[in-house]
Design an enzyme around this catalytic site. Structure first.
Site, mmCIF file in Angstrom:
data_model
loop_
_atom_site.group_PDB
_atom_site.id
_atom_site.type_symbol
_atom_site.label_atom_id
_atom_site.label_comp_id
_atom_site.label_asym_id
_atom_site.label_seq_id
_atom_site.Cartn_x
_atom_site.Cartn_y
_atom_site.Cartn_z
ATOM 1 N N MET A 18 1.632 4.908 0.637
ATOM 2 C CA MET A 18 3.031 4.526 0.845
ATOM 3 C C MET A 18 3.640 5.307 2.002
ATOM 4 S SD MET A 18 4.072 4.480 -3.188
ATOM 5 C CE MET A 18 3.180 5.969 -3.570
ATOM 6 N N PRO A 49 -8.713 -2.478 -4.184
ATOM 7 C CA PRO A 49 -7.772 -2.488 -3.072
ATOM 8 C C PRO A 49 -7.355 -3.888 -2.615
ATOM 9 C CG PRO A 49 -9.985 -2.051 -2.293
ATOM 10 C CD PRO A 49 -10.076 -2.081 -3.769
ATOM 11 N N ASP A 68 0.839 -6.083 -11.093
ATOM 12 C CA ASP A 68 1.733 -5.677 -10.010
ATOM 13 C C ASP A 68 1.640 -6.657 -8.853
ATOM 14 O OD1 ASP A 68 2.457 -3.463 -11.370
ATOM 15 O OD2 ASP A 68 1.154 -2.078 -10.281
ATOM 16 N N ALA A 79 -7.236 2.763 -2.722
ATOM 17 C CA ALA A 79 -7.042 2.315 -1.335
ATOM 18 C C ALA A 79 -7.650 3.286 -0.322
ATOM 19 C CB ALA A 79 -5.551 2.117 -1.059
ATOM 20 N N LYS A 105 5.553 -4.371 -8.379
ATOM 21 C CA LYS A 105 6.677 -3.874 -7.639
ATOM 22 C C LYS A 105 6.271 -3.919 -6.185
ATOM 23 C CE LYS A 105 7.294 -0.288 -11.053
ATOM 24 N NZ LYS A 105 6.150 0.626 -11.241
HETATM 25 N N1 SAH Z 1 -3.041 2.659 -7.303
HETATM 26 C C1 SAH Z 1 -3.166 2.292 -5.923
HETATM 27 C C2 SAH Z 1 -2.036 2.839 -5.060
HETATM 28 C C3 SAH Z 1 -0.709 2.261 -5.382
HETATM 29 S S1 SAH Z 1 0.536 2.861 -4.317
HETATM 30 C C4 SAH Z 1 -4.527 2.727 -5.401
HETATM 31 O O1 SAH Z 1 -5.235 3.476 -6.074
HETATM 32 O O2 SAH Z 1 -4.886 2.321 -4.307
HETATM 33 C C5 SAH Z 1 0.597 1.600 -3.102
HETATM 34 C C6 SAH Z 1 0.069 2.122 -1.771
HETATM 35 O O3 SAH Z 1 -1.345 2.079 -1.808
HETATM 36 C C7 SAH Z 1 0.455 1.287 -0.595
HETATM 37 O O4 SAH Z 1 1.731 1.637 -0.103
HETATM 38 C C8 SAH Z 1 -0.634 1.654 0.394
HETATM 39 O O5 SAH Z 1 -0.369 2.913 0.974
HETATM 40 C C9 SAH Z 1 -1.817 1.811 -0.506
HETATM 41 N N2 SAH Z 1 -2.634 0.579 -0.557
HETATM 42 C C10 SAH Z 1 -2.866 -0.205 -1.607
HETATM 43 N N3 SAH Z 1 -3.708 -1.211 -1.269
HETATM 44 C C11 SAH Z 1 -3.998 -1.038 0.035
HETATM 45 C C12 SAH Z 1 -4.801 -1.736 0.965
HETATM 46 N N4 SAH Z 1 -5.511 -2.824 0.624
HETATM 47 N N5 SAH Z 1 -4.870 -1.261 2.226
HETATM 48 C C13 SAH Z 1 -4.206 -0.162 2.598
HETATM 49 N N6 SAH Z 1 -3.436 0.542 1.756
HETATM 50 C C14 SAH Z 1 -3.331 0.108 0.486
#
Ligand code: SAH
Length: 481
Positions: free
Chosen positions: A388, A230, A253, A337, A275
């Site tokens: 998201m 994350p 990314d 996340a 992105k």
């Molecule tokens: N593959 C990633 C998700 C990608 S989509 C995963 O498994 O976490 C991107 C979304 O993930 C962001 O819009 C947010 O909602 C979330 N996200 C990613 N990193 C984050 C973080 N450090 N804190 C909070 N939300 C996070």
């Protein structure tokens, strides 16, 4: 300041011990520690202890070491290739050291460097490969720190790979010396044979190595779809870290932190492919094509995605493109996340008697009239993690309330989960729309909804409602029943 001597006062060598006796004099903890160390080799352990403590006795029984349960006598050292004075009794240890020296046997006396002919290293054991760390008295803590760092760098299956390499040595000697032979070995240790060993598939590793040897073909590329976690760099898995250090190319990314990208080799190529919301550097089709092309060039690629690669990471499309092109790939999971956000909030995602299922979703499938399946799950008690979800917060809250979820349902929001600059907010579903209008949230945001959220720790979070701005507040009230 002590003088720094750039020369080693103790020179590392590897001693042949297979089938040879190693004598340890002592019945307590020190003797046991040395016995455990030597047991990693194929030496025959001889433990000389009139009164062995229970732990040592248990070790002797389980390891098959021989035990001389008698008063110490120099004749008991006969035929050993090395001797440890580990009784913890100063007089006895001195006597053992003097006897060993008289008999021409190298001796180590525990905690008595002045009596030692040799020192035992901190050991990283991937038999037949061994890495021995010596510090000449700078301290066991330093040696252990180095040991654990090196240990993490080497796959647990590294020894099996080295053993396979040994079985290919003679055959590889027949390859022309120079580039071709070097290339064989670098493809062997960094390519398909190594990957097959890592997957526990010994016969496939053997075949892959034979193919390399016979065809002399350039190594086929390999793409690892790797979860970078994350954001906090130490939430990366050891496997991800190792692959990063081996990669020729790192394709990442925008959400992947710089500190993780920096873990790659200095000479690795680094490609940023987007992105971030609103500024796509490359289209998904272009990314797919790029990965296929790098694979065709024989590159070892790490495709770094934030969190877990299989959660809202479009990994499905990348894997399909690689499969169609016949390029080998693997997936390395990461901390998604939702898990990081839950940890930051000490929030139980499943809670006995409250919630026994969870949903990973995005608010972006709420357009249209029909309620998506996950909304029904939310109503039946699932904990919902919304990815998201910031720009659709009002839509998510509105539709869930409309569908019958109580506006009082607990909500937790984390910006920049796992990072030092994270921010936590809590409130209810009725407060959630305020998220959309907040201009002060610039990092990624995770929203968790459900009754289990009530079990979180709200000590370090701010109320969502306190930040209601005029427009959002209207929207929030608009969804009140
Ligand atoms: N593959 C990633 C998700 C990608 S989509 C995963 O498994 O976490 C991107 C979304 O993930 C962001 O819009 C947010 O909602 C979330 N996200 C990613 N990193 C984050 C973080 N450090 N804190 C909070 N939300 C996070």
């Amino acid at each position: 300041m002590p003088q720094v001597n750039a020369k080693l006062n103790a020179f590392p060598v590897f001693v042949r011990v297979e089938g040879e006796a190693v004598a340890i004099v002592g019945g307590g903890e020190q003797a046991l520690a040395k016995a455990r160390l030597i047991e990693q080799s194929s030496a025959v352990l001889r433990i000389i202890a009139q009164n062995a403590e229970p732990d040592l006795l248990a070790f002797i029984a389980q390891s098959g070491a021989s035990h001389i349960a008698a008063v110490y006598d120099a004749s008991q050292l006969d035929g050993a290739v090395m001797v440890f004075a580990a009784s913890g009794d100063d007089t006895l240890d001195r006597r053992v050291a003097a006897d060993a020296r008289r008999l021409g046997l190298p001796v180590n006396a525990v905690d008595r460097p002045e009596l030692c002919d040799f020192f035992t290293p901190a050991l990283v054991n991937r038999a037949p490969v061994a890495i021995a760390i010596g510090t000449e008295g700078a301290g066991p803590v330093l040696a252990q720190m180095l040991r654990s760092r090196i240990d993490r760098m080497l796959s647990p299956s590294f020894g099996r790979l080295a053993a396979l390499a040994a079985s290919f040595r003679t055959a590889a000697e027949r390859l022309p010396k120079g580039n071709i032979r070097r290339r064989f070995w670098s493809d062997f240790f960094g390519g398909a044979p190594a990957r097959a060993i890592e997957a526990g598939e010994l016969s496939r590793a053997y075949e892959a190595a034979t193919d390399l040897l016979l065809s002399n073909a350039p190594a086929s590329g390999h793409i690892a779809l790797v979860g970078a976690g994350p954001g906090a760099e130490d939430l990366l898995t050891l496997r991800a870290h190792r692959l990063l250090m081996e990669a020729d190319v790192i394709v990442h990314d925008a959400l992947v932190p710089e500190s993780v990208i920096a873990m790659g080799r200095r000479d690795a190529e680094r490609l940023a492919v987007g992105k971030r919301k609103g500024c796509h550097t490359k289209s998904q089709a272009e990314i797919n094509a790029l990965l296929v092309e790098l694979g065709r060039q024989g590159k070892r690629v790490v495709r770094l995605k934030s969190g877990d690669p299989l959660v809202f990471g479009r990994a499905g499309e990348e894997m399909a493109a690689l499969r169609d092109a016949g390029i080998a790939y693997e997936v390395v999971p990461g901390v998604t996340a939702a898990f990081a956000a839950a940890a930051d909030f000490e929030l139980p995602l499943t809670l006995r008697g409250v919630s026994s299922s969870m949903v990973f979703t995005t608010g972006h499938d709420l357009k249209g009239n029909s309620l998506p399946d996950w909304a029904k799950l939310a109503i039946s008690g699932a904990t919902v993690a919304v990815y998201m979800g910031r720009s659709v917060a009002a839509e998510v809250a509105g539709r869930l309330i409309e569908a019958g979820l109580s506006p009082d349902t607990a909500v937790a929001v984390v910006e920049n989960a796992s990072l030092a600059n994270r921010r936590r907010f809590h409130g209810t579903l009725a407060d959630l729309p305020s998220l959309e209008a907040r201009a002060d949230l610039s990092g990624p945001v995770m929203t968790i909804i459900g009754d289990a959220v009530a079990g979180a720790n709200f000590e370090r979070s701010e109320p969502l409602a306190a930040h209601r701005v005029a427009g959002a507040s209207v929207a929030a009230e608009g969804v009140q029943p």
